[in-house]
Structure formats: structure tokens, C-alpha cells
Write a protein that holds these residues in place. Structure first.
Motif, PDB file in Angstrom:
ATOM      1  N   ILE A  38       0.966  -1.239   0.008  1.00  0.00           N
ATOM      2  CA  ILE A  38      -0.087   0.147  -0.060  1.00  0.00           C
ATOM      3  C   ILE A  38       0.841   1.280  -0.051  1.00  0.00           C
ATOM      4  CG2 ILE A  38      -1.764   1.223   1.319  1.00  0.00           C
ATOM      5  CD1 ILE A  38      -1.156  -2.210   2.489  1.00  0.00           C
ATOM      6  N   LEU A  46      -4.507   6.857   1.278  1.00  0.00           N
ATOM      7  CA  LEU A  46      -3.844   5.485   1.037  1.00  0.00           C
ATOM      8  C   LEU A  46      -4.372   4.877  -0.527  1.00  0.00           C
ATOM      9  CD1 LEU A  46      -4.733   3.730   4.544  1.00  0.00           C
ATOM     10  CD2 LEU A  46      -2.630   4.788   3.600  1.00  0.00           C
ATOM     11  N   TRP A  48      -4.014   1.330  -2.457  1.00  0.00           N
ATOM     12  CA  TRP A  48      -3.760   0.020  -2.617  1.00  0.00           C
ATOM     13  C   TRP A  48      -2.735  -0.535  -3.882  1.00  0.00           C
ATOM     14  CZ3 TRP A  48      -5.995  -3.950  -6.051  1.00  0.00           C
ATOM     15  CH2 TRP A  48      -5.334  -5.494  -6.168  1.00  0.00           C
ATOM     16  N   TYR A  59      -2.559 -10.143  -7.168  1.00  0.00           N
ATOM     17  CA  TYR A  59      -3.500  -9.409  -7.574  1.00  0.00           C
ATOM     18  C   TYR A  59      -3.011  -7.932  -7.683  1.00  0.00           C
ATOM     19  CZ  TYR A  59      -5.407 -13.533  -5.446  1.00  0.00           C
ATOM     20  OH  TYR A  59      -5.804 -14.725  -5.372  1.00  0.00           O
ATOM     21  N   THR A 102      -9.609 -13.106   5.003  1.00  0.00           N
ATOM     22  CA  THR A 102     -10.401 -13.058   3.735  1.00  0.00           C
ATOM     23  C   THR A 102      -9.333 -12.353   2.439  1.00  0.00           C
ATOM     24  OG1 THR A 102     -11.142 -10.915   4.355  1.00  0.00           O
ATOM     25  CG2 THR A 102     -12.688 -12.844   4.792  1.00  0.00           C
ATOM     26  N   LYS A 103      -8.420 -11.710   2.906  1.00  0.00           N
ATOM     27  CA  LYS A 103      -7.496 -11.010   2.127  1.00  0.00           C
ATOM     28  C   LYS A 103      -7.769  -9.742   1.586  1.00  0.00           C
ATOM     29  CE  LYS A 103      -8.064 -12.603  -2.698  1.00  0.00           C
ATOM     30  NZ  LYS A 103      -9.109 -13.665  -2.708  1.00  0.00           N
ATOM     31  N   TYR A 104      -8.881  -9.254   2.157  1.00  0.00           N
ATOM     32  CA  TYR A 104      -9.716  -7.858   1.690  1.00  0.00           C
ATOM     33  C   TYR A 104      -9.365  -6.801   2.925  1.00  0.00           C
ATOM     34  CZ  TYR A 104     -11.698 -11.076  -1.606  1.00  0.00           C
ATOM     35  OH  TYR A 104     -11.980 -11.847  -2.749  1.00  0.00           O
ATOM     36  N   HIS A 105      -8.617  -7.072   3.851  1.00  0.00           N
ATOM     37  CA  HIS A 105      -8.239  -6.191   4.960  1.00  0.00           C
ATOM     38  C   HIS A 105      -6.894  -6.500   5.082  1.00  0.00           C
ATOM     39  CE1 HIS A 105     -10.080  -9.488   7.324  1.00  0.00           C
ATOM     40  NE2 HIS A 105      -9.061  -9.121   8.189  1.00  0.00           N
ATOM     41  N   PHE A 106      -6.089  -5.411   6.006  1.00  0.00           N
ATOM     42  CA  PHE A 106      -4.643  -5.902   6.153  1.00  0.00           C
ATOM     43  C   PHE A 106      -4.583  -5.659   7.952  1.00  0.00           C
ATOM     44  CE2 PHE A 106      -3.051  -6.020   2.293  1.00  0.00           C
ATOM     45  CZ  PHE A 106      -3.754  -5.294   1.164  1.00  0.00           C
ATOM     46  N   ASP A 107      -4.298  -6.623   8.522  1.00  0.00           N
ATOM     47  CA  ASP A 107      -4.098  -6.799   9.984  1.00  0.00           C
ATOM     48  C   ASP A 107      -2.735  -6.321  10.471  1.00  0.00           C
ATOM     49  OD1 ASP A 107      -4.584 -10.280  10.416  1.00  0.00           O
ATOM     50  OD2 ASP A 107      -3.173  -9.026   9.084  1.00  0.00           O
ATOM     51  N   TRP A 109       0.774  -4.235   9.807  1.00  0.00           N
ATOM     52  CA  TRP A 109       1.462  -3.187   8.955  1.00  0.00           C
ATOM     53  C   TRP A 109       3.132  -2.872   9.145  1.00  0.00           C
ATOM     54  CZ3 TRP A 109      -0.952   0.113   5.117  1.00  0.00           C
ATOM     55  CH2 TRP A 109      -2.569  -0.014   5.162  1.00  0.00           C
ATOM     56  N   GLY A 110       3.780  -2.804   7.988  1.00  0.00           N
ATOM     57  CA  GLY A 110       5.278  -2.349   8.369  1.00  0.00           C
ATOM     58  C   GLY A 110       5.008  -0.873   8.730  1.00  0.00           C
ATOM     59  N   GLN A 111       6.266  -0.286   8.907  1.00  0.00           N
ATOM     60  CA  GLN A 111       6.167   1.022   9.466  1.00  0.00           C
ATOM     61  C   GLN A 111       6.058   2.200   8.287  1.00  0.00           C
ATOM     62  OE1 GLN A 111       5.278   1.790  12.605  1.00  0.00           O
ATOM     63  NE2 GLN A 111       7.092   2.980  12.991  1.00  0.00           N
TER      64      GLN A 111
ATOM     65  N   TYR B  38      -9.263   1.910   8.953  1.00  0.00           N
ATOM     66  CA  TYR B  38      -8.080   1.999   9.574  1.00  0.00           C
ATOM     67  C   TYR B  38      -8.275   3.336  10.341  1.00  0.00           C
ATOM     68  CZ  TYR B  38      -7.279  -1.761   6.458  1.00  0.00           C
ATOM     69  OH  TYR B  38      -7.306  -3.211   5.634  1.00  0.00           O
ATOM     70  N   LEU B  48      -5.677  -1.408  11.929  1.00  0.00           N
ATOM     71  CA  LEU B  48      -6.914  -2.240  11.445  1.00  0.00           C
ATOM     72  C   LEU B  48      -8.003  -1.902  12.559  1.00  0.00           C
ATOM     73  CD1 LEU B  48      -8.873  -3.592   9.552  1.00  0.00           C
ATOM     74  CD2 LEU B  48      -7.946  -5.795  10.429  1.00  0.00           C
ATOM     75  N   LEU B  99      -9.015  -3.678  -4.497  1.00  0.00           N
ATOM     76  CA  LEU B  99      -9.296  -3.043  -3.299  1.00  0.00           C
ATOM     77  C   LEU B  99      -9.333  -1.708  -3.531  1.00  0.00           C
ATOM     78  CD1 LEU B  99      -7.244  -4.946  -0.694  1.00  0.00           C
ATOM     79  CD2 LEU B  99      -9.576  -5.115  -0.874  1.00  0.00           C
TER      80      LEU B  99
END
Lengths: 119, 110
Positions: A38, A46, A48, A59, A102-107, A109-111, B38, B48, B99
Motif C-alpha cells: 500500500i 492510501l 492499494w 492481484y 479473507t485477503k480484503y483487509h490488512f491486519d 503493517w510495516g512502518q 483504519y 485495523l 481493493l
């Protein structure tokens, strides 16, 4: 605890290729989940970029697809981003993240790392 | 694919509630129950807060709740606290493995 860390050049010349790597710790990429990139231009929202599965399925954002390659290296527990023919509009903080089940959100993250496109 | 539309700003006093909208189309927000939210503090990575419209990840206070009606999703922060002051972004699945993020909302605690 899952941790992600981006690495790569902070300055790229126009028309060249931007390359970044995300190193994952605390979880084996080969165990599953999708992994994504992202970006966020300075002062903006943001966007994607793309997502890759541990098996290599990718994808891509349609607006970047023609210039984009996202790949995974399970032996190094890393995944990578290559964006070709960059312009100043590609200047942004680039972040890697783990996508949820579900691959549709990001739980996780890197900095994030700032990449500036300038000559 | 176009960014989802969010109000640029929202505000509330401590203890009050604030609701942020996220408007898309039937091809994204309205078509799937894959809306996420977010929270991003300045210079920090996004966190999140809500996924699949209304589910909260472990560790997120129940003051944060999500809902959806038609092509518009909403995030409500109840019992507003100083640390809730941040930028908030929605995101939605947009079909064909795409997305899309929202334009972002700056929440100010008065």
C-alpha cells in the motif's frame, strides 16, 4: 507477534524502476495468508498497490498493473515490489502489510518507507 | 476504480460520539460485506479497527463500531477520547480481486 519491515532505496530517478522488499518475522509466509503493498503520497490518502499469496498468485491495482510486479520468496520469508517507469507521482510512503483471512483487509503493517522519485 | 468518498473532517468533544461515512457504489461498498476501517496517527502505520463491515480485531475497544446501508458504510466512535484524534480511512473490496481505499477523514477531539 507478526512484524514487517520494508527496505530499499529512498531515492529513485524518473523512468527507472522502484524496488522494495518486505521482510516478515514472527510468521512464516509459506504457512499462508496474503501479503500486500500500500502506498501514501505525502499529505494524501492510501492507495492499494497489489497483493501476493504465498504460492505466488498476484492481484494488482488496475491503474498500476502495466508497471507492477509483486513476488514472494518463501525461502527468505520476504515479498517484493517492483514498479517500473516511475515518475514524481510515484513519490510516496510505501508500506507492506499482511492481509487477513479473507485477503480484503490488512491486519499487520510495516512502518513504511518513503521513496522519492527525483533526478 | 475511484476512491471511496469520505468527509474531510469530523469532530466531537470528549465523551461524545462521532460518525464517519464512506460512500461508494454497488460495485464496491454496496456489493460486498468487505468494508474495513483504519486509524492512522501522524507518522504512524495504519491500524485495523474494523473489518468485514462490523467485526473488531482483538484489542480494539468496543467504542469503535461499523455498519453499512446500501452503498454507504459508517464508522462510529462512541465515548470519544483524546487518543482517538487521528485520520481514518475506509476500504472496500471492489470485485475482481481489487481493493479501494477512501479519501480519509481527520477526526478532531475538541
Amino acid at each position: 507477534q507478526v512484524q514487517l519491515q520494508e527496505s530499499g532505496p529512498g531515492l529513485v530517478k524518473p523512468s527507472e524502476t522502484l524496488s522494495l522488499t518486505c521482510t516478515v518475522s514472527g510468521y512464516s509466509i509459506s504457512s499462508g495468508y496474503h501479503w500486500g503493498w500500500i502506498r501514501q503520497p505525502p499529505g494524501k490518502g492510501l492507495e492499494w498497490i497489489g497483493t501476493v499469496y504465498h504460492g505466488g498468485t498476484t492481484y494488482y491495482n488496475p491503474s498500476l498493473k502495466s508497471r507492477l510486479t509483486v513476488s514472494v520468496d518463501t525461502s527468505k520469508n520476504q515479498f517484493s515490489l517492483r514498479l517500473s517507469s516511475v515518475t514524481a507521482a510515484d513519490t510516496a510512503v510505501y508500506s507492506c502489510a499482511r492481509a487477513g483471512v479473507t485477503k480484503y483487509h490488512f491486519d499487520y503493517w510495516g512502518q513504511g518507507t518513503l521513496v522519492t522519485v527525483s533526478s | 476504480q475511484s476512491a471511496l468518498t469520505q468527509p474531510p473532517s469530523a469532530s466531537g468533544s470528549p465523551g461524545q460520539s462521532v460518525t464517519i461515512s464512506c460512500t461508494g457504489t454497488s460495485s464496491d461498498v454496496g456489493g460486498y460485506n468487505y468494508v474495513s476501517w483504519y486509524q492512522q496517527h501522524p507518522g504512524k502505520a495504519p491500524k485495523l479497527m474494523i473489518y468485514e463491515v462490523s467485526k473488531r480485531p482483538s484489542g480494539v475497544p468496543d467504542r469503535f463500531s461499523g455498519s453499512k446501508s446500501g452503498n454507504t458504510a459508517s464508522l462510529t466512535v462512541s465515548g470519544l477520547q483524546a487518543e482517538d484524534e487521528a485520520d481514518y480511512y475506509c476500504s472496500s473490496y471492489a470485485g475482481s480481486n481489487n481493493l479501494v481505499f477512501g479519501t480519509g477523514t481527520k477526526v478532531t477531539v475538541l
